[in-house]
Scaffold this motif. Structure first.
Motif, mmCIF file in Angstrom:
data_model
loop_
_atom_site.group_PDB
_atom_site.id
_atom_site.type_symbol
_atom_site.label_atom_id
_atom_site.label_comp_id
_atom_site.label_asym_id
_atom_site.label_seq_id
_atom_site.Cartn_x
_atom_site.Cartn_y
_atom_site.Cartn_z
ATOM 1 N N GLN A 104 -4.210 14.756 23.236
ATOM 2 C CA GLN A 104 -4.962 15.726 24.043
ATOM 3 C C GLN A 104 -6.345 15.197 24.404
ATOM 4 O O GLN A 104 -6.923 15.597 25.407
ATOM 5 C CB GLN A 104 -5.118 17.043 23.274
ATOM 6 N N LEU A 105 -6.859 14.302 23.577
ATOM 7 C CA LEU A 105 -8.202 13.743 23.810
ATOM 8 C C LEU A 105 -8.159 12.473 24.658
ATOM 9 O O LEU A 105 -9.188 11.840 24.872
ATOM 10 C CB LEU A 105 -8.872 13.448 22.459
ATOM 11 N N GLY A 106 -6.965 12.095 25.126
ATOM 12 C CA GLY A 106 -6.888 11.015 26.111
ATOM 13 C C GLY A 106 -6.225 9.733 25.658
ATOM 14 O O GLY A 106 -6.070 8.803 26.453
ATOM 15 N N ALA A 107 -5.816 9.626 24.379
ATOM 16 C CA ALA A 107 -5.140 8.400 23.934
ATOM 17 C C ALA A 107 -3.667 8.457 24.333
ATOM 18 O O ALA A 107 -3.072 9.538 24.401
ATOM 19 C CB ALA A 107 -5.269 8.247 22.426
ATOM 20 N N GLN A 108 -3.086 7.287 24.593
ATOM 21 C CA GLN A 108 -1.637 7.204 24.831
ATOM 22 C C GLN A 108 -0.993 6.738 23.534
ATOM 23 O O GLN A 108 -1.311 5.661 23.023
ATOM 24 C CB GLN A 108 -1.325 6.191 25.937
ATOM 25 N N ILE A 109 -0.109 7.563 22.990
ATOM 26 C CA ILE A 109 0.487 7.273 21.679
ATOM 27 C C ILE A 109 1.997 7.392 21.804
ATOM 28 O O ILE A 109 2.515 8.422 22.238
ATOM 29 C CB ILE A 109 -0.044 8.250 20.611
ATOM 30 N N GLU A 110 2.697 6.321 21.426
ATOM 31 C CA GLU A 110 4.163 6.334 21.520
ATOM 32 C C GLU A 110 4.763 5.770 20.252
ATOM 33 O O GLU A 110 4.178 4.901 19.610
ATOM 34 C CB GLU A 110 4.621 5.452 22.699
ATOM 35 N N ARG A 111 5.958 6.242 19.919
ATOM 36 C CA ARG A 111 6.696 5.717 18.768
ATOM 37 C C ARG A 111 7.954 5.031 19.267
ATOM 38 O O ARG A 111 8.696 5.592 20.052
ATOM 39 C CB ARG A 111 7.080 6.874 17.842
ATOM 40 N N SER A 112 8.172 3.807 18.806
ATOM 41 C CA SER A 112 9.407 3.104 19.210
ATOM 42 C C SER A 112 10.517 3.404 18.204
ATOM 43 O O SER A 112 10.265 3.933 17.122
ATOM 44 C CB SER A 112 9.157 1.597 19.294
ATOM 45 N N SER A 120 -15.297 7.793 25.430
ATOM 46 C CA SER A 120 -14.499 8.086 26.632
ATOM 47 C C SER A 120 -13.454 9.166 26.385
ATOM 48 O O SER A 120 -12.540 9.346 27.185
ATOM 49 C CB SER A 120 -13.762 6.828 27.109
ATOM 50 N N LEU A 121 -13.563 9.853 25.263
ATOM 51 C CA LEU A 121 -12.580 10.896 24.980
ATOM 52 C C LEU A 121 -12.704 12.022 26.014
ATOM 53 O O LEU A 121 -13.773 12.281 26.541
ATOM 54 C CB LEU A 121 -12.799 11.469 23.574
ATOM 55 N N LEU A 122 -11.579 12.663 26.275
ATOM 56 C CA LEU A 122 -11.536 13.728 27.272
ATOM 57 C C LEU A 122 -11.655 15.089 26.595
ATOM 58 O O LEU A 122 -11.173 15.280 25.474
ATOM 59 C CB LEU A 122 -10.199 13.683 28.025
ATOM 60 N N GLU A 123 -12.264 16.040 27.301
ATOM 61 C CA GLU A 123 -12.321 17.404 26.769
ATOM 62 C C GLU A 123 -10.908 17.980 26.739
ATOM 63 O O GLU A 123 -10.194 17.942 27.750
ATOM 64 C CB GLU A 123 -13.224 18.275 27.656
ATOM 65 N N PRO A 124 -10.459 18.506 25.591
ATOM 66 C CA PRO A 124 -9.083 19.024 25.535
ATOM 67 C C PRO A 124 -8.943 20.312 26.343
ATOM 68 O O PRO A 124 -9.836 21.162 26.326
ATOM 69 C CB PRO A 124 -8.858 19.281 24.042
ATOM 70 N N HIS A 125 -7.829 20.439 27.056
ATOM 71 C CA HIS A 125 -7.597 21.631 27.893
ATOM 72 C C HIS A 125 -7.199 22.833 27.047
ATOM 73 O O HIS A 125 -7.399 23.977 27.436
ATOM 74 C CB HIS A 125 -6.489 21.363 28.916
ATOM 75 N N GLN A 126 -6.555 22.564 25.903
ATOM 76 C CA GLN A 126 -6.088 23.656 25.047
ATOM 77 C C GLN A 126 -6.691 23.480 23.662
ATOM 78 O O GLN A 126 -7.246 22.420 23.347
ATOM 79 C CB GLN A 126 -4.558 23.602 24.925
#
Length: 439
Positions: free
Chosen positions: A59-67, A81-87
């Motif tokens: 929600q704060l802007g990181a891209q996180i994936e699990r393989s 550079s974190l983003l303001e969370p929408h929720q």
């Protein structure tokens, strides 16, 4: 609610591997999310608490994936550079995620709301709110300083020199994380050393820290606004999870169990020392260092345990392991005395009162004081177990549930637990590993 009765066990043998350390898993996700570039994480604990951290960082802007092979990949947003969370950020049951993220966001100039489940919403956040407010953040919390809580991060955060009024790794970490995005040097003074995963991992990610001593107190300073560099993180096995199997192997006759890849950070390994003090046979095989953290395989054999007076200085390095230590004490020879444990009254439950009631119901001889328990052990005999139709109240506390499950392995009639669902929060594979070790 899923009630369950745990009964006497075959000897625990062979080799098992417990899930990754929860404290390190939370931090690996957070710091990778702040680093520039792609980080990978192996051995991440995939319990609900850590997944709450992953969801918040997304929600704060990181891209996180699990393989499919269980390796997690994180593309960081970069510090500042974190983003303001929408929720609202839903922290579930995780006090660690909440307090560390409050610190992290306190020095970012936007607003975030934190919510959690009923248990987390009863836990006070004032210890974190106080220093973060000094740095320029402002808070609107529910009564008693609890969640739901709104944080307004500081647009121009100021560095502070903060002396911890009470030993707490979470408060220390929150201030250091706020210092990451604050110009100048932020300093935390610890009267009593607490777990140091934050310092070790921040240094590994390239932050500038100085750690020293002043009049016997630990002084940690972090230089703000330094870029974190992406890393490959291998998470060691969680000593708090290994603790249940250590005690199980010590108290179930005939056991000889190897628990692989256990993190033995000195700020976390107090239980190993306490159990050895009681006569427990715990051998470290293949000691090594992984990602700045000391690790070994532990060979634990059934032992005749003797009651001991547990030095209160051990408390910060095993605060989460006391419930299962109380179980070991219940079947030891003689009395085990613990003091200095006021902190246990403000965990997921009041762990002193809850464990005293649970062990007494299971047939143990327990006396409760303001700051600890005195337990007169059975001398190696089995506990009676819970009476027919009665079950232990776990108060939605995962460590109480697992500790009393281990008590059931050394009981005549088994120990019945009112609700095992909290175990999935922190240790989803607990019962399958127990079955594997005792089959």
């Amino acid at each position: 609610m899923a009630s369950h009765t745990f009964t006497t066990s075959n000897p625990l043998r062979g080799r098992i591997r417990v899930p990754g350390d929860k404290s390190i898993s939370h931090r690996a996700l957070m710091f990778s999310s702040l680093a520039v570039g792609e980080s990978t994480i192996e051995g991440l604990l995939e319990g609900e608490d850590v997944l709450a951290t992953a969801a918040a960082m997304r929600q704060l802007g990181a891209q996180i994936e699990r393989s499919n092979d269980g390796v997690w990949t994180v593309h960081g947003a970069g510090l500042g550079s974190l983003l303001e969370p929408h929720q609202a950020l839903d922290m579930g049951n995780s006090g660690t995620s909440t307090r560390l993220l409050m610190g992290l966001l306190a020095s970012h100039g936007f607003t975030a709301t934190f919510v959690g489940d009923a248990s987390l919403s009863g836990r006070p956040m004032n210890r974190v709110i106080e220093p973060l407010s000094q740095m320029g953040a402002s808070f609107e919390a529910s009564s008693g300083g609890t969640l739901p809580l709104m944080l307004r991060g500081a647009f121009a955060p100021v560095p502070i020199r903060y002396r911890l009024p009470v030993a707490s790794a979470q408060v220390k970490s929150a201030v250091l994380l706020a210092g990451l995005n604050t110009p100048g040097i932020t300093t935390v003074i610890e009267p009593v050393a607490t777990r140091d995963h934050t310092e070790r991992m921040l240094a590994g990610f390239g932050a500038t820290l100085e750690i020293g001593e002043d009049n016997g107190e630990r002084v940690i300073s972090i230089h703000g606004e330094s870029d974190l560099k992406s890393q490959h993180v291998v998470v060691p096995g969680d000593p708090s999870s290994a603790a249940f199997f250590m005690v199980a192997a010590l108290i179930v006759p005939g056991s000889d169990l190897v628990i692989e890849n256990v993190g033995l950070n000195a700020t976390r390994a107090g239980l190993v020392e306490a159990l050895r003090q009681m006569g427990g046979s715990i051998e470290e095989l293949n000691p090594r260092e992984v990602g700045g953290e000391p690790v070994a395989d532990l060979r634990v054999k059934h032992s005749v345990l003797k009651g001991a007076e547990i030095d209160p200085a051990f408390a910060p390095s095993m605060i989460d392991e006391f419930p299962v230590l109380f179980v070991a004490a219940a079947v030891a020879e003689g009395a085990t005395v613990t003091t200095g444990l006021e902190e246990l009254r403000v965990k997921e439950s009041d762990r002193l009162a809850t464990m005293a009631a649970a062990l007494t119901l299971a047939g143990a001889d327990v006396e409760e004081s303001d700051d600890g328990l005195t337990i007169n052990g059975t001398g190696g005999d089995l506990l009676k177990g819970t009476p027919s139709g009665a079950s232990v109240e776990t108060k939605l506390d995962h460590r109480i549930a697992m500790a009393m499950a281990i008590a059931g392995l050394a009981s005549q009639d088994g120990v019945s637990i009112d609700d095992t669902s909290p175990i999935a929060t922190s240790f989803p594979t607990f019962t399958s590993l127990l079955d594997q070790a005792s089959s």
